[in-house]
Design a protein around this motif. Structure first.
Motif, PDB file in Angstrom:
ATOM      1  N   SER A  62       0.810  -1.223   0.000  1.00 39.91           N
ATOM      2  CA  SER A  62       0.000   0.000   0.000  1.00 39.91           C
ATOM      3  C   SER A  62       0.844   1.274   0.000  1.00 39.91           C
ATOM      4  O   SER A  62       0.363   2.332  -0.413  1.00 39.91           O
ATOM      5  CB  SER A  62      -0.942   0.003   1.196  1.00 39.91           C
ATOM      6  OG  SER A  62      -0.207  -0.101   2.408  1.00 39.91           O
ATOM      7  N   VAL A  63       2.081   1.198   0.476  1.00 40.29           N
ATOM      8  CA  VAL A  63       2.909   2.401   0.550  1.00 40.29           C
ATOM      9  C   VAL A  63       4.217   2.265  -0.224  1.00 40.29           C
ATOM     10  O   VAL A  63       4.955   3.243  -0.365  1.00 40.29           O
ATOM     11  CB  VAL A  63       3.227   2.792   2.006  1.00 40.29           C
ATOM     12  CG1 VAL A  63       1.949   2.900   2.823  1.00 40.29           C
ATOM     13  CG2 VAL A  63       4.198   1.830   2.648  1.00 40.29           C
ATOM     14  N   LYS A  64       4.498   1.085  -0.728  1.00 37.91           N
ATOM     15  CA  LYS A  64       5.765   0.848  -1.425  1.00 37.91           C
ATOM     16  C   LYS A  64       5.883   1.792  -2.621  1.00 37.91           C
ATOM     17  O   LYS A  64       4.939   1.959  -3.402  1.00 37.91           O
ATOM     18  CB  LYS A  64       5.839  -0.602  -1.877  1.00 37.91           C
ATOM     19  CG  LYS A  64       7.223  -1.049  -2.320  1.00 37.91           C
ATOM     20  CD  LYS A  64       7.246  -2.536  -2.614  1.00 37.91           C
ATOM     21  CE  LYS A  64       7.085  -3.368  -1.363  1.00 37.91           C
ATOM     22  NZ  LYS A  64       7.200  -4.824  -1.644  1.00 37.91           N
ATOM     23  N   GLY A  65       7.040   2.425  -2.737  1.00 38.51           N
ATOM     24  CA  GLY A  65       7.262   3.385  -3.813  1.00 38.51           C
ATOM     25  C   GLY A  65       6.863   4.799  -3.466  1.00 38.51           C
ATOM     26  O   GLY A  65       7.240   5.745  -4.164  1.00 38.51           O
ATOM     27  N   ARG A  66       6.094   4.979  -2.408  1.00 41.89           N
ATOM     28  CA  ARG A  66       5.683   6.321  -1.977  1.00 41.89           C
ATOM     29  C   ARG A  66       6.326   6.720  -0.647  1.00 41.89           C
ATOM     30  O   ARG A  66       6.625   7.891  -0.438  1.00 41.89           O
ATOM     31  CB  ARG A  66       4.171   6.396  -1.829  1.00 41.89           C
ATOM     32  CG  ARG A  66       3.407   6.116  -3.112  1.00 41.89           C
ATOM     33  CD  ARG A  66       1.923   6.431  -2.935  1.00 41.89           C
ATOM     34  NE  ARG A  66       1.280   5.594  -1.915  1.00 41.89           N
ATOM     35  CZ  ARG A  66       0.642   6.077  -0.842  1.00 41.89           C
ATOM     36  NH1 ARG A  66       0.550   7.371  -0.644  1.00 41.89           N
ATOM     37  NH2 ARG A  66       0.077   5.233   0.021  1.00 41.89           N
ATOM     38  N   PHE A  67       6.515   5.757   0.237  1.00 46.20           N
ATOM     39  CA  PHE A  67       7.065   6.017   1.566  1.00 46.20           C
ATOM     40  C   PHE A  67       8.487   5.480   1.645  1.00 46.20           C
ATOM     41  O   PHE A  67       8.808   4.430   1.070  1.00 46.20           O
ATOM     42  CB  PHE A  67       6.234   5.343   2.651  1.00 46.20           C
ATOM     43  CG  PHE A  67       4.869   5.936   2.873  1.00 46.20           C
ATOM     44  CD1 PHE A  67       4.307   6.862   2.006  1.00 46.20           C
ATOM     45  CD2 PHE A  67       4.124   5.556   3.983  1.00 46.20           C
ATOM     46  CE1 PHE A  67       3.051   7.400   2.229  1.00 46.20           C
ATOM     47  CE2 PHE A  67       2.871   6.079   4.229  1.00 46.20           C
ATOM     48  CZ  PHE A  67       2.328   6.997   3.336  1.00 46.20           C
ATOM     49  N   ASN A  83       5.493  10.508   0.346  1.00 45.36           N
ATOM     50  CA  ASN A  83       5.233  11.262  -0.875  1.00 45.36           C
ATOM     51  C   ASN A  83       3.930  10.821  -1.509  1.00 45.36           C
ATOM     52  O   ASN A  83       3.421   9.731  -1.239  1.00 45.36           O
ATOM     53  CB  ASN A  83       6.379  11.055  -1.867  1.00 45.36           C
ATOM     54  CG  ASN A  83       7.704  11.559  -1.345  1.00 45.36           C
ATOM     55  OD1 ASN A  83       7.772  12.519  -0.567  1.00 45.36           O
ATOM     56  ND2 ASN A  83       8.786  10.926  -1.759  1.00 45.36           N
ATOM     57  N   ASP A  84       3.401  11.673  -2.353  1.00 46.57           N
ATOM     58  CA  ASP A  84       2.171  11.354  -3.081  1.00 46.57           C
ATOM     59  C   ASP A  84       1.085  10.857  -2.127  1.00 46.57           C
ATOM     60  O   ASP A  84       0.487   9.792  -2.332  1.00 46.57           O
ATOM     61  CB  ASP A  84       2.463  10.315  -4.171  1.00 46.57           C
ATOM     62  CG  ASP A  84       1.295  10.100  -5.102  1.00 46.57           C
ATOM     63  OD1 ASP A  84       1.200   9.013  -5.699  1.00 46.57           O
ATOM     64  OD2 ASP A  84       0.456  11.020  -5.230  1.00 46.57           O
ATOM     65  N   LEU A  85       0.841  11.608  -1.100  1.00 45.53           N
ATOM     66  CA  LEU A  85      -0.115  11.189  -0.080  1.00 45.53           C
ATOM     67  C   LEU A  85      -1.533  11.121  -0.630  1.00 45.53           C
ATOM     68  O   LEU A  85      -1.926  11.924  -1.499  1.00 45.53           O
ATOM     69  CB  LEU A  85      -0.058  12.125   1.113  1.00 45.53           C
ATOM     70  CG  LEU A  85       1.153  11.875   2.028  1.00 45.53           C
ATOM     71  CD1 LEU A  85       1.420  13.081   2.918  1.00 45.53           C
ATOM     72  CD2 LEU A  85       0.932  10.635   2.867  1.00 45.53           C
ATOM     73  N   LYS A  86      -2.284  10.174  -0.115  1.00 43.41           N
ATOM     74  CA  LYS A  86      -3.654   9.935  -0.540  1.00 43.41           C
ATOM     75  C   LYS A  86      -4.581  10.016   0.671  1.00 43.41           C
ATOM     76  O   LYS A  86      -4.130   9.820   1.802  1.00 43.41           O
ATOM     77  CB  LYS A  86      -3.752   8.542  -1.161  1.00 43.41           C
ATOM     78  CG  LYS A  86      -2.787   8.313  -2.309  1.00 43.41           C
ATOM     79  CD  LYS A  86      -2.870   6.875  -2.814  1.00 43.41           C
ATOM     80  CE  LYS A  86      -1.882   6.658  -3.956  1.00 43.41           C
ATOM     81  NZ  LYS A  86      -1.964   5.279  -4.494  1.00 43.41           N
ATOM     82  N   PRO A  87      -5.849  10.267   0.449  1.00 43.52           N
ATOM     83  CA  PRO A  87      -6.783  10.331   1.588  1.00 43.52           C
ATOM     84  C   PRO A  87      -6.754   9.064   2.442  1.00 43.52           C
ATOM     85  O   PRO A  87      -6.926   9.150   3.668  1.00 43.52           O
ATOM     86  CB  PRO A  87      -8.133  10.528   0.907  1.00 43.52           C
ATOM     87  CG  PRO A  87      -7.803  11.261  -0.359  1.00 43.52           C
ATOM     88  CD  PRO A  87      -6.496  10.681  -0.809  1.00 43.52           C
ATOM     89  N   GLU A  88      -6.515   7.925   1.843  1.00 46.35           N
ATOM     90  CA  GLU A  88      -6.480   6.671   2.598  1.00 46.35           C
ATOM     91  C   GLU A  88      -5.244   6.551   3.479  1.00 46.35           C
ATOM     92  O   GLU A  88      -5.132   5.606   4.276  1.00 46.35           O
ATOM     93  CB  GLU A  88      -6.579   5.452   1.670  1.00 46.35           C
ATOM     94  CG  GLU A  88      -5.601   5.455   0.528  1.00 46.35           C
ATOM     95  CD  GLU A  88      -6.211   5.999  -0.759  1.00 46.35           C
ATOM     96  OE1 GLU A  88      -6.953   7.015  -0.698  1.00 46.35           O
ATOM     97  OE2 GLU A  88      -5.931   5.409  -1.824  1.00 46.35           O
ATOM     98  N   ASP A  89      -4.312   7.483   3.361  1.00 46.87           N
ATOM     99  CA  ASP A  89      -3.156   7.530   4.263  1.00 46.87           C
ATOM    100  C   ASP A  89      -3.483   8.252   5.563  1.00 46.87           C
ATOM    101  O   ASP A  89      -2.650   8.283   6.478  1.00 46.87           O
ATOM    102  CB  ASP A  89      -1.968   8.208   3.592  1.00 46.87           C
ATOM    103  CG  ASP A  89      -1.454   7.455   2.385  1.00 46.87           C
ATOM    104  OD1 ASP A  89      -1.152   8.107   1.370  1.00 46.87           O
ATOM    105  OD2 ASP A  89      -1.351   6.209   2.460  1.00 46.87           O
ATOM    106  N   THR A  90      -4.656   8.838   5.642  1.00 42.07           N
ATOM    107  CA  THR A  90      -5.068   9.542   6.849  1.00 42.07           C
ATOM    108  C   THR A  90      -5.111   8.590   8.035  1.00 42.07           C
ATOM    109  O   THR A  90      -5.761   7.549   7.993  1.00 42.07           O
ATOM    110  CB  THR A  90      -6.445  10.186   6.650  1.00 42.07           C
ATOM    111  OG1 THR A  90      -6.334  11.207   5.649  1.00 42.07           O
ATOM    112  CG2 THR A  90      -6.964  10.790   7.943  1.00 42.07           C
ATOM    113  N   ALA A  91      -4.370   8.938   9.084  1.00 42.52           N
ATOM    114  CA  ALA A  91      -4.266   8.072  10.262  1.00 42.52           C
ATOM    115  C   ALA A  91      -3.383   8.747  11.295  1.00 42.52           C
ATOM    116  O   ALA A  91      -2.745   9.769  11.008  1.00 42.52           O
ATOM    117  CB  ALA A  91      -3.662   6.720   9.888  1.00 42.52           C
ATOM    118  N   VAL A  92      -3.349   8.167  12.463  1.00 42.74           N
ATOM    119  CA  VAL A  92      -2.330   8.517  13.450  1.00 42.74           C
ATOM    120  C   VAL A  92      -1.142   7.586  13.212  1.00 42.74           C
ATOM    121  O   VAL A  92      -1.323   6.361  13.143  1.00 42.74           O
ATOM    122  CB  VAL A  92      -2.849   8.377  14.884  1.00 42.74           C
ATOM    123  CG1 VAL A  92      -1.729   8.686  15.883  1.00 42.74           C
ATOM    124  CG2 VAL A  92      -4.034   9.313  15.112  1.00 42.74           C
TER     125      VAL A  92
END
Length: 121
Positions: A62-67, A83-92
């Motif tokens: 889910s985050v490979k290549g972005r984080f 990088n390239d954050l998406k709404p589904e990355d919203t979290a603590v």
């Protein structure tokens, strides 16, 4: 051992953030470090882990290549570049320390307090 996560915030889709984790006490350079996240109503999930010397890193699809996880053993710091954050990355987001880098949450011995990331669409 105390961990202090910071760097969260409110950003728009596609933006970048860098989270930091300051570690005090213990022997930081011997720990595997990890990042996890927990969205409202969901279980805490694995985001990234890095070996004690930084040579190995692990990510879910889910985050490979972005984080990117990194660490500075001279400063007792771990980082998560997002990088390239998406709404589904919203979290603590939480940083944690273990005897070795792993995806398994129960193997982490020490936890930070969490920093909130909100990605608006």
């Amino acid at each position: 051992v105390q961990l202090q996560a910071s760097g969260g915030g409110l950003v728009q889709t596609g933006a970048s953030l860098r989270l930091s984790c300051a570690v005090s006490g213990g022997r930081f350079s011997t720990y595997g470090m990890g990042w996890f996240r927990q969205a409202p109503g969901k279980e805490r999930e694995f985001v990234a882990a890095i070996s004690w010397n930084g040579d190995s890193a692990y990510y879910p699809e889910s985050v490979k290549g972005r984080f990117t996880i990194s660490r500075d053993n001279t400063e007792n710091m771990a980082y998560l570049q997002m990088n390239d954050l998406k709404p589904e990355d919203t979290a603590v987001y939480y940083c944690a320390a273990a005897l070795m880098p792993t995806r398994e949450i129960h193997r982490y011995l020490y936890w930070g307090q969490g920093t909130e990331v909100t990605v608006s669409s």
